[in-house]
Design a protein around this motif. Structure first.
Motif, PDB file in Angstrom:
ATOM      1  N   VAL A   1       3.238  31.842 -38.281  1.00 24.76           N
ATOM      2  CA  VAL A   1       2.557  32.817 -37.446  1.00 24.76           C
ATOM      3  C   VAL A   1       2.904  32.492 -35.998  1.00 24.76           C
ATOM      4  N   GLY A   2       3.251  33.513 -35.251  1.00 28.42           N
ATOM      5  CA  GLY A   2       3.638  33.316 -33.863  1.00 28.42           C
ATOM      6  C   GLY A   2       2.644  33.923 -32.898  1.00 28.42           C
ATOM      7  N   PRO A   3       2.987  33.879 -31.620  1.00 26.57           N
ATOM      8  CA  PRO A   3       2.092  34.413 -30.586  1.00 26.57           C
ATOM      9  C   PRO A   3       1.692  35.865 -30.858  1.00 26.57           C
ATOM     10  N   GLY A   4       0.402  36.140 -30.742  1.00 26.24           N
ATOM     11  CA  GLY A   4      -0.103  37.491 -30.922  1.00 26.24           C
ATOM     12  C   GLY A   4      -0.229  37.946 -32.349  1.00 26.24           C
ATOM     13  N   GLN A   5       0.094  37.088 -33.307  1.00 24.76           N
ATOM     14  CA  GLN A   5       0.048  37.494 -34.712  1.00 24.76           C
ATOM     15  C   GLN A   5      -1.296  37.171 -35.348  1.00 24.76           C
ATOM     16  N   LEU A   6      -1.580  37.895 -36.395  1.00 26.08           N
ATOM     17  CA  LEU A   6      -2.840  37.806 -37.113  1.00 26.08           C
ATOM     18  C   LEU A   6      -2.754  36.796 -38.242  1.00 26.08           C
ATOM     19  N   PHE A   7      -3.813  36.005 -38.379  1.00 24.61           N
ATOM     20  CA  PHE A   7      -3.898  35.032 -39.464  1.00 24.61           C
ATOM     21  C   PHE A   7      -5.336  35.018 -39.971  1.00 24.61           C
ATOM     22  N   GLN A  54      -6.851  49.318 -40.226  1.00 26.61           N
ATOM     23  CA  GLN A  54      -5.500  49.882 -40.150  1.00 26.61           C
ATOM     24  C   GLN A  54      -4.509  48.833 -39.666  1.00 26.61           C
ATOM     25  N   ARG A  55      -4.867  48.086 -38.630  1.00 23.17           N
ATOM     26  CA  ARG A  55      -3.962  47.054 -38.109  1.00 23.17           C
ATOM     27  C   ARG A  55      -3.753  45.941 -39.126  1.00 23.17           C
ATOM     28  N   VAL A  56      -4.832  45.520 -39.792  1.00 17.53           N
ATOM     29  CA  VAL A  56      -4.714  44.459 -40.783  1.00 17.53           C
ATOM     30  C   VAL A  56      -3.821  44.899 -41.943  1.00 17.53           C
ATOM     31  N   ARG A  63       4.142  41.705 -44.027  1.00 14.72           N
ATOM     32  CA  ARG A  63       4.340  40.392 -44.641  1.00 14.72           C
ATOM     33  C   ARG A  63       4.772  40.509 -46.098  1.00 14.72           C
ATOM     34  N   LEU A  64       4.255  41.498 -46.805  1.00 17.79           N
ATOM     35  CA  LEU A  64       4.712  41.719 -48.180  1.00 17.79           C
ATOM     36  C   LEU A  64       6.182  42.123 -48.198  1.00 17.79           C
ATOM     37  N   ALA A  67       8.217  39.008 -47.541  1.00 21.72           N
ATOM     38  CA  ALA A  67       8.253  38.136 -48.716  1.00 21.72           C
ATOM     39  C   ALA A  67       9.179  38.710 -49.781  1.00 21.72           C
ATOM     40  N   ARG A  68       9.119  40.010 -49.976  1.00 23.91           N
ATOM     41  CA  ARG A  68       9.992  40.663 -50.961  1.00 23.91           C
ATOM     42  C   ARG A  68      11.462  40.480 -50.583  1.00 23.91           C
ATOM     43  N   HIS A  69      11.756  40.657 -49.295  1.00 23.07           N
ATOM     44  CA  HIS A  69      13.125  40.482 -48.810  1.00 23.07           C
ATOM     45  C   HIS A  69      13.601  39.042 -49.022  1.00 23.07           C
ATOM     46  N   GLN A  70      12.727  38.074 -48.707  1.00 29.28           N
ATOM     47  CA  GLN A  70      13.084  36.665 -48.892  1.00 29.28           C
ATOM     48  C   GLN A  70      13.325  36.347 -50.368  1.00 29.28           C
TER      49      GLN A  70
END
Length: 80
Positions: A1-7, A54-56, A63-64, A67-70
């Protein structure tokens, strides 16, 4: 998680339990929000609820997709 990101959004949704932990490796500033109080605020202000949820959900979808791409890359690499 980086700056400004939700956790730590899992407490907003049933079963309303924390699902993750994090450890900062650099000095970090965070904003902690009490999920129970936030849900109470949602009852009083549906516009707030809509904006936050909505933002969450956007974050969850991003993120899904990541993860799918990875996983796709991992399976492509391992099948060679």
């Amino acid at each position: 998680v980086g700056p400004g990101q939700l956790f730590g959004w899992s407490a907003l949704f049933p079963p309303r339990r924390k699902q993750a932990n994090a450890r900062a490796v650099l000095p970090t500033q965070v904003i902690a929000i009490n999920a129970a109080r936030l849900r109470e605020a949602f009852q009083a202000d549906y516009t707030l609820e809509n904006a936050i949820i909505q933002r969450v959900t956007e974050v969850i979808a991003e993120r899904l997709a990541s993860a799918r791409h990875q996983l796709a890359q991992l399976f492509q690499t391992s099948s060679r």
